[in-house]
Scaffold this motif. Sequence first.
Motif, short mmCIF file in Angstrom:
data_model
loop_
_atom_site.label_atom_id
_atom_site.label_comp_id
_atom_site.label_asym_id
_atom_site.label_seq_id
_atom_site.Cartn_x
_atom_site.Cartn_y
_atom_site.Cartn_z
N ASP A 151 42.11 72.91 15.10
CA ASP A 151 41.82 72.39 13.77
C ASP A 151 40.35 72.01 13.67
O ASP A 151 39.88 71.11 14.36
CB ASP A 151 42.71 71.18 13.47
CG ASP A 151 42.63 70.75 12.01
OD1 ASP A 151 41.54 70.31 11.58
OD2 ASP A 151 43.65 70.82 11.32
N ALA A 152 39.61 72.68 12.80
CA ALA A 152 38.16 72.45 12.70
C ALA A 152 37.84 71.03 12.26
O ALA A 152 36.85 70.44 12.73
CB ALA A 152 37.55 73.46 11.71
N ASP A 153 38.64 70.45 11.38
CA ASP A 153 38.38 69.09 10.93
C ASP A 153 38.58 68.08 12.06
O ASP A 153 37.83 67.10 12.18
CB ASP A 153 39.30 68.73 9.76
CG ASP A 153 38.94 69.49 8.49
OD1 ASP A 153 37.75 69.87 8.35
OD2 ASP A 153 39.83 69.70 7.65
N GLU A 154 39.58 68.31 12.90
CA GLU A 154 39.79 67.42 14.04
C GLU A 154 38.67 67.58 15.06
O GLU A 154 38.18 66.59 15.62
CB GLU A 154 41.15 67.71 14.68
CG GLU A 154 41.56 66.72 15.76
CD GLU A 154 41.94 65.35 15.22
OE1 GLU A 154 42.05 64.41 16.04
OE2 GLU A 154 42.12 65.21 13.98
N GLN A 155 38.26 68.80 15.31
CA GLN A 155 37.16 69.03 16.24
C GLN A 155 35.89 68.31 15.80
O GLN A 155 35.15 67.77 16.62
CB GLN A 155 36.89 70.53 16.36
CG GLN A 155 37.99 71.32 17.03
CD GLN A 155 37.73 72.82 17.00
OE1 GLN A 155 36.64 73.27 16.66
NE2 GLN A 155 38.75 73.60 17.35
N ALA A 156 35.63 68.28 14.48
CA ALA A 156 34.41 67.67 13.96
C ALA A 156 34.38 66.16 14.19
O ALA A 156 33.30 65.55 14.12
CB ALA A 156 34.29 67.97 12.47
N LEU A 157 35.52 65.55 14.48
CA LEU A 157 35.55 64.11 14.73
C LEU A 157 34.91 63.73 16.06
O LEU A 157 34.50 62.58 16.25
CB LEU A 157 36.99 63.59 14.72
CG LEU A 157 37.72 63.54 13.38
CD1 LEU A 157 39.16 63.07 13.60
CD2 LEU A 157 37.00 62.61 12.41
N TYR A 158 34.80 64.69 16.99
CA TYR A 158 34.40 64.35 18.36
C TYR A 158 33.01 64.92 18.67
O TYR A 158 32.86 66.12 18.91
CB TYR A 158 35.42 64.91 19.35
CG TYR A 158 36.80 64.35 19.12
CD1 TYR A 158 37.15 63.07 19.54
CD2 TYR A 158 37.76 65.11 18.44
CE1 TYR A 158 38.40 62.55 19.29
CE2 TYR A 158 39.03 64.58 18.19
CZ TYR A 158 39.33 63.31 18.61
OH TYR A 158 40.58 62.80 18.36
N PRO A 159 31.98 64.06 18.68
CA PRO A 159 30.63 64.52 19.04
C PRO A 159 30.59 65.15 20.43
O PRO A 159 29.87 66.12 20.66
CB PRO A 159 29.78 63.25 18.97
CG PRO A 159 30.54 62.31 18.09
CD PRO A 159 31.99 62.63 18.32
N ASP A 160 31.37 64.59 21.36
CA ASP A 160 31.44 65.16 22.71
C ASP A 160 32.78 65.88 22.87
O ASP A 160 33.65 65.46 23.63
CB ASP A 160 31.28 64.06 23.76
CG ASP A 160 30.99 64.63 25.15
OD1 ASP A 160 31.10 65.87 25.31
OD2 ASP A 160 30.65 63.85 26.05
N TRP A 161 32.92 66.96 22.11
CA TRP A 161 34.19 67.70 22.10
C TRP A 161 34.50 68.30 23.46
O TRP A 161 35.66 68.37 23.85
CB TRP A 161 34.11 68.79 21.04
CG TRP A 161 35.37 69.56 20.83
CD1 TRP A 161 36.49 69.15 20.19
CD2 TRP A 161 35.62 70.91 21.26
NE1 TRP A 161 37.44 70.15 20.19
CE2 TRP A 161 36.94 71.23 20.84
CE3 TRP A 161 34.88 71.86 21.95
CZ2 TRP A 161 37.51 72.48 21.10
CZ3 TRP A 161 35.45 73.10 22.21
CH2 TRP A 161 36.75 73.40 21.78
N GLU A 162 33.48 68.71 24.21
CA GLU A 162 33.69 69.32 25.52
C GLU A 162 34.39 68.32 26.46
O GLU A 162 35.36 68.66 27.14
CB GLU A 162 32.35 69.75 26.13
CG GLU A 162 31.62 70.82 25.33
CD GLU A 162 32.25 72.19 25.48
OE1 GLU A 162 32.59 72.56 26.62
OE2 GLU A 162 32.40 72.90 24.47
N ASP A 163 33.87 67.09 26.51
CA ASP A 163 34.48 66.08 27.37
C ASP A 163 35.87 65.69 26.88
O ASP A 163 36.79 65.52 27.68
CB ASP A 163 33.58 64.84 27.42
CG ASP A 163 34.15 63.75 28.32
OD1 ASP A 163 34.19 63.96 29.55
OD2 ASP A 163 34.56 62.69 27.80
#
Length: 279
Positions: A151-163
Amino acid sequence: MLGDYLRAQRNRVRPDHVGLPAGRNRRVPGLRRSEVALLAGISSDYYLRLEQGRDRRPSQQILEALAQVFDLDPTGTAYLLSLTDQPAIRSRKRPRRQAVPDSINLLLSSINLPAFVEGRYLDVLAANPLATVISPRLAIGQNRLRDVFLDADEQALYPDWEDTTARLVAGFRRSVGTDTNDARFIDLVGELSLASERFRTLWAQQDVQARQNWPITIDHPLVGEITLNREKLIIGDTAHSLVLAIYHPTPGPGSADKFDLLTSYSAAAPLADRSEDRN
């Protein structure tokens, strides 16, 4: 599964970390099988049989020696030991229903903090209205893995998505353990493996860690970046380790002020409508 885990750990360990010369002509990213065997005090042939799945019942002493070679923490060591306890029959099982205790539902309705209950497959099984202020996807019927990866909107919530994704997959692997014959598990991992390269990469790494408490930073469409403490508590007297997740700020200016602003919004209002106030 045991062989996959051993292979992933072997590829992860750098030779210089265990006192071996790195060299320039190595054809493997980590240790050679012969090097693992030497460090663990077993024969190369026996270690090869372990990786190839031809010996699924090594002794605890051998597994602990391998854990030491791979520098596994207690969680990783416990997971390695559990891999030899798999049943011989690999038929697909029906998903097991997970029920949230009434007392936990009562707690969710009374606690003045965003909170939700997470199942063994990271499904959201219960949530209070304040949880949807953090993310509208923290709602009953959603799956944390599917949302964070797809979900792109959920991904956008996390600045450090990789971690965030690395921790999420490692916690998921620990949660399901070796009980991977369940149709729910097979379908979920299959769907994510096909749809997300990031998930495929993390799943192949075989990382394992407990679902931990740690500060999490989100870039919220209403208040910008906010750091919250996220506690994950095992719910007692329930099968399959349900987890209660609670978000709370550290007292003081900054995130606490933003948190108060967030919780003042009505959780029933669509997040997309609220984000217009920020533009």
